[in-house]
Structures are given as structure tokens and as C-alpha cells.
Design a protein around this motif. Structure first.
Motif, PDB file in Angstrom:
ATOM      1  N   GLY A   1       0.843  -1.202   0.000  1.00  0.00           N
ATOM      2  CA  GLY A   1       0.000   0.000   0.000  1.00  0.00           C
ATOM      3  C   GLY A   1       0.867   1.237   0.000  1.00  0.00           C
ATOM      4  O   GLY A   1       0.673   2.146  -0.787  1.00  0.00           O
ATOM      5  N   GLY A   2       1.863   1.250   0.886  1.00  0.00           N
ATOM      6  CA  GLY A   2       2.887   2.296   0.824  1.00  0.00           C
ATOM      7  C   GLY A   2       2.459   3.653   1.330  1.00  0.00           C
ATOM      8  O   GLY A   2       3.164   4.647   1.113  1.00  0.00           O
ATOM      9  N   GLN A   3       1.333   3.739   2.019  1.00  0.00           N
ATOM     10  CA  GLN A   3       0.844   5.063   2.405  1.00  0.00           C
ATOM     11  C   GLN A   3       1.724   5.729   3.473  1.00  0.00           C
ATOM     12  O   GLN A   3       1.712   6.942   3.620  1.00  0.00           O
TER      13      GLN A   3
ATOM     14  N   GLY B   1       0.147  -3.997   5.985  1.00  0.00           N
ATOM     15  CA  GLY B   1       1.117  -2.901   5.986  1.00  0.00           C
ATOM     16  C   GLY B   1       1.087  -2.144   7.294  1.00  0.00           C
ATOM     17  O   GLY B   1       2.131  -1.800   7.863  1.00  0.00           O
ATOM     18  N   SER B   2      -0.097  -1.898   7.791  1.00  0.00           N
ATOM     19  CA  SER B   2      -0.230  -1.142   9.030  1.00  0.00           C
ATOM     20  C   SER B   2       0.357  -1.910  10.210  1.00  0.00           C
ATOM     21  O   SER B   2       1.103  -1.359  11.019  1.00  0.00           O
ATOM     22  N   LEU B   3       0.042  -3.203  10.284  1.00  0.00           N
ATOM     23  CA  LEU B   3       0.527  -3.984  11.428  1.00  0.00           C
ATOM     24  C   LEU B   3       2.029  -4.227  11.346  1.00  0.00           C
ATOM     25  O   LEU B   3       2.722  -4.250  12.365  1.00  0.00           O
ATOM     26  N   ALA B   4       2.539  -4.361  10.133  1.00  0.00           N
ATOM     27  CA  ALA B   4       3.985  -4.578   9.996  1.00  0.00           C
ATOM     28  C   ALA B   4       4.755  -3.319  10.366  1.00  0.00           C
ATOM     29  O   ALA B   4       5.838  -3.387  10.935  1.00  0.00           O
ATOM     30  N   ASN B   5       4.170  -2.169  10.057  1.00  0.00           N
ATOM     31  CA  ASN B   5       4.838  -0.895  10.359  1.00  0.00           C
ATOM     32  C   ASN B   5       4.746  -0.569  11.851  1.00  0.00           C
ATOM     33  O   ASN B   5       5.661  -0.038  12.441  1.00  0.00           O
ATOM     34  N   ASN B   6       3.599  -0.877  12.444  1.00  0.00           N
ATOM     35  CA  ASN B   6       3.337  -0.630  13.866  1.00  0.00           C
ATOM     36  C   ASN B   6       3.675   0.796  14.289  1.00  0.00           C
ATOM     37  O   ASN B   6       4.417   1.026  15.261  1.00  0.00           O
ATOM     38  N   ASP B   7       3.140   1.730  13.562  1.00  0.00           N
ATOM     39  CA  ASP B   7       3.257   3.129  13.971  1.00  0.00           C
ATOM     40  C   ASP B   7       2.604   3.281  15.350  1.00  0.00           C
ATOM     41  O   ASP B   7       1.525   2.736  15.585  1.00  0.00           O
TER      42      ASP B   7
ATOM     43  N   ALA C   1      -0.970   4.422  15.049  1.00  0.00           N
ATOM     44  CA  ALA C   1      -1.865   3.792  14.083  1.00  0.00           C
ATOM     45  C   ALA C   1      -3.058   3.163  14.788  1.00  0.00           C
ATOM     46  O   ALA C   1      -3.016   2.875  15.980  1.00  0.00           O
ATOM     47  N   CYS C   2      -4.119   2.933  14.031  1.00  0.00           N
ATOM     48  CA  CYS C   2      -5.356   2.412  14.610  1.00  0.00           C
ATOM     49  C   CYS C   2      -5.367   0.883  14.725  1.00  0.00           C
ATOM     50  O   CYS C   2      -5.778   0.332  15.747  1.00  0.00           O
ATOM     51  N   TYR C   3      -4.968   0.215  13.637  1.00  0.00           N
ATOM     52  CA  TYR C   3      -5.102  -1.253  13.618  1.00  0.00           C
ATOM     53  C   TYR C   3      -4.437  -1.977  14.793  1.00  0.00           C
ATOM     54  O   TYR C   3      -4.982  -2.960  15.304  1.00  0.00           O
TER      55      TYR C   3
ATOM     56  N   MET D   1       7.420   0.848  19.713  1.00  0.00           N
ATOM     57  CA  MET D   1       7.283   1.763  18.585  1.00  0.00           C
ATOM     58  C   MET D   1       7.963   1.229  17.319  1.00  0.00           C
ATOM     59  O   MET D   1       9.171   0.991  17.328  1.00  0.00           O
ATOM     60  N   PHE D   2       7.209   1.013  16.273  1.00  0.00           N
ATOM     61  CA  PHE D   2       7.718   0.534  14.982  1.00  0.00           C
ATOM     62  C   PHE D   2       8.436  -0.815  15.096  1.00  0.00           C
ATOM     63  O   PHE D   2       9.185  -1.189  14.203  1.00  0.00           O
ATOM     64  N   ALA D   3       8.227  -1.513  16.179  1.00  0.00           N
ATOM     65  CA  ALA D   3       8.905  -2.795  16.356  1.00  0.00           C
ATOM     66  C   ALA D   3       7.860  -3.902  16.509  1.00  0.00           C
ATOM     67  O   ALA D   3       6.865  -3.742  17.209  1.00  0.00           O
ATOM     68  N   THR D   4       8.116  -5.028  15.826  1.00  0.00           N
ATOM     69  CA  THR D   4       7.190  -6.157  15.913  1.00  0.00           C
ATOM     70  C   THR D   4       8.004  -7.446  16.012  1.00  0.00           C
ATOM     71  O   THR D   4       9.229  -7.440  15.872  1.00  0.00           O
ATOM     72  N   ALA D   5       7.263  -8.537  16.195  1.00  0.00           N
ATOM     73  CA  ALA D   5       7.921  -9.841  16.289  1.00  0.00           C
ATOM     74  C   ALA D   5       8.350 -10.369  14.921  1.00  0.00           C
ATOM     75  O   ALA D   5       8.999 -11.409  14.832  1.00  0.00           O
ATOM     76  N   LEU D   6       8.001  -9.649  13.862  1.00  0.00           N
ATOM     77  CA  LEU D   6       8.346 -10.129  12.515  1.00  0.00           C
ATOM     78  C   LEU D   6       9.863 -10.210  12.353  1.00  0.00           C
ATOM     79  O   LEU D   6      10.591  -9.313  12.762  1.00  0.00           O
ATOM     80  N   GLU D   7      10.280 -11.294  11.708  1.00  0.00           N
ATOM     81  CA  GLU D   7      11.715 -11.471  11.442  1.00  0.00           C
ATOM     82  C   GLU D   7      11.994 -11.087   9.998  1.00  0.00           C
ATOM     83  O   GLU D   7      11.085 -10.917   9.202  1.00  0.00           O
ATOM     84  N   GLU D   8      13.272 -10.999   9.695  1.00  0.00           N
ATOM     85  CA  GLU D   8      13.675 -10.721   8.309  1.00  0.00           C
ATOM     86  C   GLU D   8      13.019 -11.734   7.376  1.00  0.00           C
ATOM     87  O   GLU D   8      13.034 -12.938   7.659  1.00  0.00           O
TER      88      GLU D   8
END
Lengths: 262, 788, 159
Positions: free
Chosen positions: A29-31, A108-114, A117-119, A146-153
């Protein structure tokens, strides 16, 4: 912005392969991503668009849960989840603006974890499960600040599963310029208890307010939280509001969300 | 009601191109062979600039040339168009304003180097390879600290950061002090008029072009006044004579003041195009705009109002610190002085006034005129202090104002601050606005709001502004380095159509529609027969441009004068054609007739005769029908009005919601009501923006915190209410031919105090002892004030 | 790379880099300069176009992402005979524009709204315009123009 190679795979496997390169980043999405790239704050060598992967799109409602493909836009969620999970649909329908909602995606929103953000508030309050190409991550273990998640490379979200609560509501108080949440509170009441997630306020990103959850689990009414207070320590402070203000706002919105959830 | 002449809401002809995507804005222009410039801008507020190493960058792909201050030796600085004299009779301190930073960086955003390359991205890539040798200096941001003893200096060559210390009217000072000593009541208010960024939706653009064959330069630029840019840039910066310099301002996407000024980027592109023999284009990003467009407002003021035992205003005094930023922008010194101090009487009979203004250099972007320019700052403090006085005295704010108004039988009225208002009727606009706002029914609405848990308040504000800028001889005495007349050329074609070439640029004001209404009305033809040409120095006469709500009052008057000359000559031709005496010729509905006879000739017959002079008084007059007029106004015009705002405050969050807004304006005569109403609504939108949302904030190091729309809160549709406007109270201007006063800035001037007064009203009705909150009244600020 | 899409009903192809934004492709490659750029943080909406019938910000989408898509810009909004569409006409009738810079985005946003909600309330109109900033009008006449274009009664713009 710096130039990059644009690829648009049509399967998750192709996307994962393309993302194996260290300098590749997903585009869903890239917003948020595109504005940062314009400022040259982000410089991927390859952008892997996930929007061409049909398997990542769409909403399925089954029994007591809603499952949303990662590349599903906010507009689609707002429309297609309205009956099954109205609070989640309403949240999606108030993210950004109509144009953003037509491009921005839940993955995109959850991966970014602003942190504003709402989601993330919906996912955390609902006790959602973030499903990736590798595993299933409970929301309680997914958000890491902030902007950090459990997602790995190389790990991408494929879908998110939301248990449907008995009652829920999200109340957002917008930062007047960006229209992100100055504070946003998602309250979800399940048979087993109430979950309260707050976004926009904390330096640690989205978080659960356990005192409120406890109080509300016994008495699901706005009055149940009126005597509580959130600690201003660790809340964000900027030109739009002090830490004290955000803490206060989060509490007020919690009460309003409970009332709205009914 | 006329169908399409003066007073008719004629639909705008310019809309057709804007609605179909066929407008021609500067960024839409791409010249053959054009190169692109990227400006490397300072990212620190204050530093020595010891060296700029461009050697690596110069080798990067696509780079044509990299410019630094060294390339501008022998080129002038950006000139300041107004010299203010301080209270001791000394001229202001006026530092050089270089095109590119010379030896020192003085604000974030200042241009340090300019990379011209084949593509913009190549220029940006190369800019990243430029090495700066700098040494950070402590930044000077706060104005009071800037003028404190021992403060670091923004300009080492000046004696201090004080640009000037202005006293007005200095001779009144002692009498004012005495009046305060004898006052029955004194109301004091300290406030900030928040710094704003104008933010026209079109960012600035400049394209320089050079023609070797005739050694001429052309600049395409987003300007409100192309002739002023030609004069300033040609004469003071680049040394190009005006006949070798053409400045074109095509469709311009809003200005609001910030596109008046001559900017470094304009001079750079013109200069570089000649050096490189190629067109050079610059398009500002919004991020660049925040750190390079001149900002507005930014005053810190203490105001005091003295009243006698009967609540009559007896004296007013103000102390203001006005931020100039790091350099003097084109009209900056005039804004807090002549456009501000002269309006401190407002709509009131206050007999004694003293205004002190200290203009201060800081390490911030230059500050200059923004919609209203000085007059909003004057109105805000005055209407706030009057409101505060009413609350302290326990009288209705509307009635305290009414009691102290200049009465309508007192005009012309000379104020103690050097201006003479020609006409006005302030009670009429007060009554009108109160009726529009349903002032008497407020209590019912308040109760309804209270039932929902909301606090409701009502606030009003009057305003007066000096528009139609300005009488040249007067402003010359006050320090203006330019005349402020306007000119127009009216060219009548053989077949009867007219082209009006005006110096008044249109960038949203609708001149292309409203100006023809005037000319057509004078002749009695359809406005469709009149075309307006503006925005290009090559095909319009000298023009001072569009700002200060001056276009119809000054530019329109020039057009009227030129049209009068046309009509006078046409009557001579008509007299010849009808073999009658010139004195007997009448022009009506597009035909000339001889009084008392049935003889007549059509407009088109006369214009044809002017160009095909077979039967023509060649001994008396020349063929052709084209006239130019310059109009220099005899006085300012004085639009005034009353605005009433109603708000609801959420006591739990501090959020203010504007419930209704009523604006009753006296603009004198009105040419196109639809356009006038749109101007007021837009101005009110900006005023609500200032009062509720917008704030330009620097941190102590001089970094701009509100540097994009992510942090600078622009008013959106959901922030604003419908805006009820009325202009039926009309006291026509007495000294211009159309009786017009100007309407462009009123909305932005009158609305902020009305809104703040309404919020204070809501809080005080709820028992809170809040007497002031600085703008913007963000939820966080209102909540903090309520819980202080 | 070569990018092909349908713009205003016509198939077009042009050169684009990965980083080429749809807005730049429209303005520079196709010369469709009605789409404007008013910010760089995806807030102002002056660049709003429709992609496959949906309102998007063309400055926050790469041209490559529009490969094969149906794109509509302000240049494609007039009626087939060149006359103004109902929305465009309402903007003129109700003075819903001044400087004209935000106008293309406003018209595109309004068209998307009326597609979704044929008779929106004032609140729905204002909410829908959250991503479109106008600095000139105070939105008053934009709201009225959209009400009018939807066939709903509107007070006259001026007497």
C-alpha cells in the motif's frame, strides 16, 4: 527518492523469495512508506509489492472469527466486515482519508506498527492472531514497541484473524494535523473478560491497560474506569499534547469506548 | 439587480480551465533543454560556514554546475522594500540578505549550495556529496532572549538583534501615561500572536530562462506581483535593466501574502540560466516551503486598556516584540509598524494611544506579511483586551463596544494613530451580526449544549483594516521604497471587444470575472466582450500587484480611469460621426446618442471608426482606441465589520468545536457578491485555522517542529462550520471611483478574536477563572487551562 | 521499464523508473498537468485521481503499480461533448474554487463520494474530504457544490 527495482510477484512464495535479499522491502500500500522514501529516509534497493498476490486479499467470516488477508485495504475491511465486526469496520473506515483507505492495507499497518496507528489497537484488544508465511503470532506477543514487531527478516504477514467479541468499540481522538491518533482506545468484551488496547499515547506503542480490563471485566460500564488513572510516565509528549494530557485522554476515551460498545 | 454588471454574482470564467485540468501553473511549464536545481539547505539554525566542498559532488552524473556564495560575489542581496525609522529617528538595522549563505548559516532552510543537474534526482544525489565545514553556534530563537544583554548575535556586524525599537505616536506617550494614571480601571493582557505558515496549496516554483540573441532573461514564478519582482530582482540583485527582463506569473495557486516577496530561488534561477545558457527550474516541495517561504505573524504583546468610571476607553498602550526571522523579507519591517500600529484605534474613540514595537532578529525563517499582515495582530489584541475589560467590569461585551464606537456621524474620523477613516457604521454591522448569530437566543442553545455535557460560549469581535494600499506620497514618508499605485491599459479592438491589461494579478480572487463586470457596466456592453490580461510584465503596464485587499480599490480604479479616457475619446469620435457637439453625446447600453435627438451610433461603429478612420476627426485626435491610466489612491480604504462565533467545548478533552460563525462586513460597494462572500468564507477559514489549529513551532535549537502537514494542522473540511456572511451594511468609500473598500483579508482579521472570545466565554460561564489562552486553542491547551 | 495503462479511456504507455510516482508519470510522461502536487507527506490530496474506479493519491503510488489499470484524471471528467460534468458545473455554480490548485483533487474526491453515497449529508461530505486540503474557500462552497451535484437542495450561493 532513491531509485529501486520494482517487483510485483503473484504468489507468497515468490514474494518471500524476492524479499530474501537484504536490501529488499515489502510494499503493501505504501501510504506510510512512500512519504518516507520521498524524504530519502528509506532506501530499499528492491520494493516487493504484495498487492498482486490474490491469496493475501479478502475477508472471510466464519463462526466467531473474522480473517482478513494482509493485502486487504482499509476500505474493503470497512465495507466487508461491517456486519460481522462493526467496531473493526468502523475503525478501518476512519483510518486516514478515503484515498489512504483505498491503498493502505491491514498487513502494511501492522507490519509498520506506527505508535499512533489504529489497527494495532484493534488487533491487541481483540486478541487477534497475526499469521505469517512462517507461523502464527498472538497479538500479545506481536507488538514490541514503537515501529517494532515480532516479525523477522523475510517474514511477511499473510492474514490476521480476529475473534469477534460480544461488544466492542474504538474511539479515536485525532492529532489535528496528521489525523493519526493522539490517543485511540479499543475496548473489546469477550465472554472471558474485557481487553482494552490504547494506541497513540505511549512511547512503547500500543499497549493493554490491565487495570481498566480488570475493572471492566467486573462491571462493563464507563463508571468502572472513572476512578482509575493512567500513569503519564512513558506517555509521548509533543507539540500536540503533553504526557499528562495523553494519559488523561486515554482514560476519557476508554470510558467513551465502553459507552459506545454498549 | 443587474444581470451581469456591477453587483451581479457572475459565475467565474476562469473556473472552466481550473475545473478541466487545463490551468497553466508555473510547474506545468517545462522549457526545452531545462535543467533542474536542488538547493542544499542548512539543517542547523546557526553556524559558521567555513567552507563548502563541492569537488566530489561536481563529478557526479548529470551535474552541470554547483553554485555557492562565491559565485554570487558582485551580486546584490535581496532588497528590503521598507525602511522603518526607530523612536530615536534612526533607520532600522538592515543586514545583507544574500542569495546563498555567506560565511554563516542563520536559519534552518537557508540555501548553502545549489546543484544544477540534468534531472532533479541527480541534483539531489550530488547535493548529498557536498561537504560542509561548519561550526555550530548557539541559536537565538526566543525574541526576549534575543534582545537580552549578551545574547548571541544573528548578524555579527549589527550592534544587536534589535532591528528597530519603534514608538508610535512618540509625542503621545506622556499623555497616554497620564491617562493610565488617572484611569478608573485598567485591563492588562499578555498574549502571543502565533507564528503561521501561509501554505498556499501551490508550492513556489521558479524557472529562469535566458536568450542569448538579445541578452534577455525571463523568469516564470509563482508571484502575486511580477512587476515588483522584476523591479527588485533586476535593479537591486542581478543588475538587469527592466527592458531586458521579463517576469511571468501565470496561474498561481494561492498566495496569501507569502508570494509577494522576492525570494532567493527566483534570483538564483534567473542568474543560473544565464550562466549555463539553459533554462533552470526549481519546484519547491512542501517540506522546503515550510523552511523557505516567509512565515507570518509571530508577535508577543502586552496590551493595556484604560477606562474611566463610565467605561469609556481613555487610553491604550501596547508593547510588542515582532519576529523578523534571520533576514528582512521584502515588506517585513512595515508589517508590525505601519500596518499594525496605525490600526490600534480599531473601531473605537480611544483618544490616546501609544504603540511600541521591537522588531527582533532570530535564527528562524524570515517573517513577513500573511493575509491581513499586521492588522490581524492589531485586531486580535484590541478585541481581546476589550472583551477582557467587559468581563472584568461585568458588562456585555457587545454593549461595551457599542458605547465606545466611533459613531456614524463622526466620519471622516481622524484617529490618534495617524489615519483618517472616511466612512463606516459600526453599530450597523454589530446589529446585523447579532441578528445573524441569534445573539438573543444564545441561552437556549447553551442549555441544550449543557444537556449534552458540553460548554457553550459566544464571542464577538469587531475589526477595522486599512486596505487599498496605498497613497504613494504617504507611504513614501513612512519608509516605503516603492510607490503603491496601480495601472491599467484598456485596448479596444476595431470590432468593439476590449482587452484590459492590469497590474493586479489574480490568484484566486476572480479578477478575470469581476473586472470585466466594471468595464462592461461603464460602457453598457456584455462582460463577455471584455478580456483581462495579467501576470506578465511583457504585456501589461507597470503593476504593484495583489495584496493588502488592494486589487479592486486600486487596480480597479486604474481600470475605471483608463476606461473613462476611452469613453471620452469615443464620445469625440461619436460626435464627429453624428455631426453633433461632443458635449451632447451620451453613452448608454452600448450606444452613443445625441441628447434630445433620436440620433445614435453603436459602440462597435465608433470603435471601427477609430481603427478605420475614413470618416474621422484626424485633425483633432489620433486614430486607435487604447488608453492607460495610473491610479494612486488618496487614502487607504477602511473595511470594517463584526464577527460572532459560537463554540462548544468538551470539558473532558478540551476540544473546541465551532458551532456557528456569522460575519457582517462593510466593504462599501460590492462588484461580485458571490466572489466577495467566497473571500470572506476563505478568510474566516484561515482565521479559524490560526485560532484553533495552526502553529509554527521552533525548538530551542531552531529546528522547526511543525515542518510538514503531519504536524502543522491545516484546517480541513471537518474542522470548519458553514460560514454565514453578509455585506449588506455598505458605507461606500468616498475617495475611489467605485466606492469599494476591498474584502480579501477581512475574514482572517476578524475571526481569531471572535473565536477565542467565545472559548473564554464558554469557560467563564462554567465558572472557570480562565481569562486567556494563547492560540491555537488546541484541545491540549484548553484542557490544560481548564485544569490549571 | 515500460508501463502501460488506460488513462481517461485511452491506452497509454510510457517509460518509468521504479521510483516514478503515478503523479509524475501523469504530469511529466503524459503531460496531464491537471493533477497537482501540493505536499510530500500524502496529506493534501491535490493529486487525487481514480485508479480502477477508486480514489487514490497519485503521489503515493508508483506508476508501476498502475500497470494495466484504468486511471481517470481531472482531464477525463468532462462530458463527452466537452461540457462540464454535473460535479464540475456545480463547482462553478456554487463558487467552489478560487485559486484552482486543489480543485482537481476536490472534484475527483467528490466524484468518488457520490459514487459511494449518492446523497451524502453535510457531515459525510466533510468527512470524505479529510484528505483534501483547500486553503482558499473555507470549504463552505465546496460542501455546497457537492450537495448541489448530488441533486440535494442548496441555498443559493449569493443573491
Amino acid at each position: 527518492m532513491y531509485n529501486f527495482d520494482f517487483v510485483k510477484p503473484s504468489t507468497v512464495e515468490e514474494a518471500v523469495a524476492a524479499l530474501a535479499d537484504d536490501e529488499a522491502q515489502p510494499l503493501s500500500g505504501g501510504q506510510t512508506l512512500i512519504p518516507t522514501m520521498k524524504q530519502r529516509l528509506n532506501a530499499p534497493e528492491t520494493l516487493v509489492s504484495l498487492l498482486g498476490i490474490e491469496a493475501l486479499k479478502g475477508v472471510t467470516v466464519g463462526g466467531d472469527r473474522v480473517t482478513i488477508g494482509a493485502a486487504t485495504t482499509h476500505a474493503t475491511v470497512a465495507r466487508e466486515v461491517a456486519e460481522a465486526y462493526p467496531a473493526l469496520a468502523a475503525l478501518a473506515g476512519n483510518i486516514g482519508d478515503p484515498a489512504v483507505r483505498n491503498r493502505g492495507t491491514i498487513g502494511g499497518s501492522l507490519a509498520n506498527n506506527d505508535p499512533a496507528a489504529c489497527y494495532p489497537a484493534a488487533a491487541l484488544a481483540s486478541g487477534a492472531t497475526v499469521v505469517t508465511n512462517r507461523r502464527e503470532i498472538p497479538a500479545d506477543e506481536y507488538f514490541e514497541g514503537m515501529f517494532a514487531t515480532a516479525l523477522e527478516e523475510g517474514e511477511i504477514i499473510t492474514r490476521v484473524t480476529f475473534p469477534i467479541p460480544e461488544a466492542a468499540a474504538y474511539v479515536k481522538f485525532e492529532q489535528p494535523a496528521s489525523r493519526f491518533a493522539l490517543a485511540g482506545v479499543f475496548v473489546a468484551k469477550f465472554a472471558g473478560g474485557v481487553r482494552v488496547a490504547i494506541t497513540g499515547a505511549s512511547e512503547e506503542g500500543v499497549f493493554r491497560w490491565s487495570e481498566a480490563e480488570e475493572a471492566l471485566s467486573g462491571n462493563f460500564s464507563a463508571g468502572a474506569v472513572s476512578a482509575l488513572s493512567l500513569d503519564a510516565d512513558g506517555m509521548m509528549a509533543d507539540l500536540h499534547g503533553s504526557a499528562e494530557y495523553r494519559a488523561h485522554l486515554a482514560k476519557v476515551l476508554t470510558g467513551r469506548a465502553v459507552t459506545a460498545a454498549g | 439587480m443587474p444581470k451581469d454588471g456591477i453587483g451581479a454574482s457572475v459565475k467565474r470564467r476562469e473556473d472552466l480551465r481550473f475545473l478541466t485540468g487545463t490551468g497553466r501553473y508555473t510547474d506545468d511549464i517545462n522549457l526545452r533543454g531545462q535543467a533542474h536545481v536542488h538547493f542544499l539547505r542548512a539543517d542547523v539554525a546557526h553556524a559558521t560556514l567555513n567552507a563548502v566542498d563541492t569537488s566530489a559532488a561536481a563529478e557526479m552524473p548529470g551535474v552541470l554546475r554547483i553554485f555557492t556564495a562565491k559565485d554570487f560575489e558582485g551580486v546584490g542581496g535581496l532588497p528590503c522594500g521598507w525602511q522603518v525609522t526607530d523612536k530615536h529617528g534612526q533607520p532600522m538595522q538592515e543586514p545583507k540578505h544574500p542569495i546563498l549563505a555567506e560565511g554563516k548559516i542563520r536559519h534552518v532552510g537557508e540555501i548553502v549550495a545549489a546543484v544544477v543537474a540534468e534531472t532533479l534526482e541527480q541534483a539531489r544525489d550530488a547535493a548529498e556529496a557536498i561537504e560542509l565545514d561548519t561550526e555550530d553556534l548557539p541559536a537565538v530563537i526566543d525574541m526576549k532572549q534575543a534582545v537580552a544583554e549578551g545574547a548571541p548575535k544573528v548578524h555579527d556586524e549589527l550592534t544587536s538583534n534589535l532591528c528597530y525599537d519603534w514608538g508610535f505616536v512618540e509625542e503621545n506617550k506622556a499623555a497616554v501615561e497620564e491617562a493610565f494614571a488617572n484611569a478608573a480601571h485598567v485591563t492588562t493582557l499578555e498574549l502571543v500572536n502565533n507564528r503561521l505558515v501561509a501554505n498556499p496549496m501551490e508550492p513556489r516554483v521558479a524557472i529562469g530562462d535566458y536568450a542569448l540573441h538579445d541578452d534577455s532573461s525571463t523568469l516564470y514564478t509563482t508571484s502575486q506581483n511580477p512587476h515588483v519582482i522584476r523591479l527588485l530582482m533586476g535593479a537591486f540583485v542581478l543588475g538587469i535593466p527592466e527592458h531586458k527582463l521579463r517576469v511571468v506569473a501565470p496561474d498561481v495557486g494561492g498566495g496569501f501574502g507569502t508570494k509577494i516577496f522576492h525570494y532567493a530561488e527566483e534570483a538564483f534561477c534567473t542568474f543560473a540560466a544565464k550562466q549555463l545558457r539553459r533554462p533552470v527550474k526549481w519546484t519547491s516541495t512542501r517540506s522546503e516551503a515550510f523552511i523557505s517561504d516567509a512565515h507570518g505573524r509571530d508577535h508577543v504583546t502586552k496590551i493595556q486598556l484604560a477606562l474611566d468610571a463610565d467605561n469609556n476607553f481613555t487610553a491604550l498602550r501596547t508593547d510588542t516584540y515582532a519576529n523578523m526571522g534571520a533576514y528582512l523579507s521584502t515588506f517585513a519591517p512595515s508589517v508590525p509598524t505601519w500596518l499594525h500600529g496605525t490600526l490600534m484605534a480599531g473601531n473605537y474613540r480611544t483618544p490616546l494611544i501609544y504603540v511600541n514595537v521591537k522588531a527582533v532578529f532570530t535564527n528562524t525563517v524570515p517573517v513577513d506579511a500573511y493575509r491581513g499582515a499586521g492588522r490581524p495582530e492589531a485586531t486580535f489584541q484590541l478585541e481581546r483586551v476589550v472583551d477582557k475589560a467587559a468581563r472584568e467590569l461585568g458588562v456585555d461585551p457587545a454593549e461595551l463596544r457599542r458605547q465606545n464606537f466611533i459613531r456614524k456621524d463622526q466620519f471622516p474620523y481622524a484617529t490618534p494613530v495617524a489615519v483618517e477613516y472616511d466612512t463606516g457604521d459600526y453599530e450597523a454591522t454589530l446589529d446585523k451580526a447579532m441578528q445573524m448569530a441569534g445573539y438573543a437566543g444564545f441561552e437556549t442553545r447553551r442549555a441544550a449544549s449543557a444537556a449534552k455535557g458540553k460548554l457553550r460560549g459566544i464571542g464577538l469581535s469587531h475589526y477595522i483594516e486599512a486596505c487599498g494600499i496605498a497613497p504613494s506620497n504617504l507611504v513614501g514618508q513612512l519608509g516605503a521604497r516603492a510607490g503603491l499605485y496601480e495601472s491599467a491599459t484598456v485596448r479596444v479592438n476595431a470590432t468593439g471587444g476590449l482587452v484590459v491589461m492590469t497590474g493586479s494579478h489574480s490568484h484566486g480572487q476572480g479578477h478575470e470575472t469581476s473586472f470585466p463586470q466594471v468595464v462592461a457596466d461603464m460602457i453598457g456592453i456584455s462582460p463577455d466582450q471584455v478580456e483581462i490580461v495579467h501576470g506578465d510584465t511583457a504585456n501589461t503596464p507597470m503593476g504593484m500587484g495583489t495584496y493588502g485587499s488592494r486589487s479592486i480599490a486600486v487596480g480597479g480604479s486604474a481600470m475605471v480611469r483608463a476606461t473613462e479616457k476611452i469613453i471620452a475619446k469615443a464620445k469625440k469620435i461619436a460626435a464627429h460621426l453624428m455631426e453633433a457637439s461632443e458635449a451632447d453625446i451620451e453613452l448608454k447600453d452600448g450606444a452613443f446618442s445625441v441628447a434630445g435627438t433620436d440620433k445614435s451610433v453603436a459602440w462597435g461603429d465608433v470603435t471601427l471608426a477609430a481603427y478605420v478612420p475614413h470618416n474621422y476627426p484626424l485633425d483633432d485626435i489620433e486614430p486607435g482606441l487604447e488608453e492607460t491610466a495610473f491610479y494612486d489612491p488618496a487614502n487607504f480604504t477602511y473595511p470594517s465589520g463584526c464577527y460572532i462565533c459560537e463554540v462548544e467545548v468538551d470539558p473532558d478533552t478540551g476540544r473546541v468545536e465551532v458551532q456557528s460563525f456569522a460575519a457582517a462586513d462593510d466593504f462599501g460597494n460590492v462588484i461580485n457578491p458571490m466572489i466577495v462572500e467566497g473571500q470572506v468564507q476563505g478568510g474566516v477559514g484561515q482565521g479559524i485555522g490560526q485560532a484553533l489549529l495552526e502553529n509554527c513551532v521552533y525548538d530551542a535549537d531552531g529546528q522547526l517542529l511543525s515542518a510538514s502537514y503531519m504536524d502543522y494542522a491545516m484546517p480541513r473540511a471537518s474542522d470548519l462550520p458553514m460560514i454565514d456572511v453578509d455585506h449588506s451594511c455598505q458605507t461606500p468609500c468616498t475617495h475611489n471611483p467605485l466606492g469599494v473598500k476591498g474584502c480579501g483579508e477581512a475574514g482572517a482579521i476578524g475571526s481569531p478574536p471572535a473565536l477565542v472570545n467565545a472559548v473564554i466565554d464558554a469557560l467563564q460561564r462554567d465558572g472557570k477563572s480562565v481569562s486567556h489562552i494563547d492560540m491555537p486553542l488546541s484541545p491540549a491547551r484548553v484542557w490544560a487551562a481548564m485544569n490549571a | 521499464m515500460k508501463v502501460t495503462m488506460h488513462v481517461n479511456g485511452r491506452q497509454v504507455s510510457g517509460e518509468a523508473e521504479g521510483r516514478t510516482l503515478l503523479s509524475a508519470f501523469l504530469r511529466e510522461e503524459l503531460g496531464l498537468t491537471g493533477t497537482h502536487i501540493g505536499c510530500d507527506t500524502s496529506q493534501c490530496g491535490a493529486c487525487t485521481v481514480h485508479v480502477d474506479g477508486k480514489q487514490v493519491k497519485s503521489c503515493t503510488m508508483f506508476a508501476a503499480e498502475a500497470e494495466g489499470a484504468e486511471v481517470t484524471t481531472i482531464e477525463g471528467m468532462a462530458n463527452a461533448d466537452g461540457s462540464l460534468s454535473a460535479i464540475q458545473q456545480a463547482f462553478q455554480d456554487y463558487h467552489g474554487l478560487q485559486c484552482g490548485f486543489c480543485t482537481p483533487g476536490m472534484v475527483m474526491a467528490a466524484a468518488a463520494l457520490l459514487e459511494e453515497i449518492p446523497q451524502p449529508t453535510e457531515a459525510q461530505i466533510r468527512h470524505h474530504l479529510d484528505g483534501n486540503i483547500c486553503r482558499c474557500t473555507g470549504y463552505h462552497n465546496i460542501v455546497k457544490a457537492i450537495q448541489a451535484a448530488s441533486g440535494q437542495p442548496v441555498a443559493v450561493a449569493a443573491e
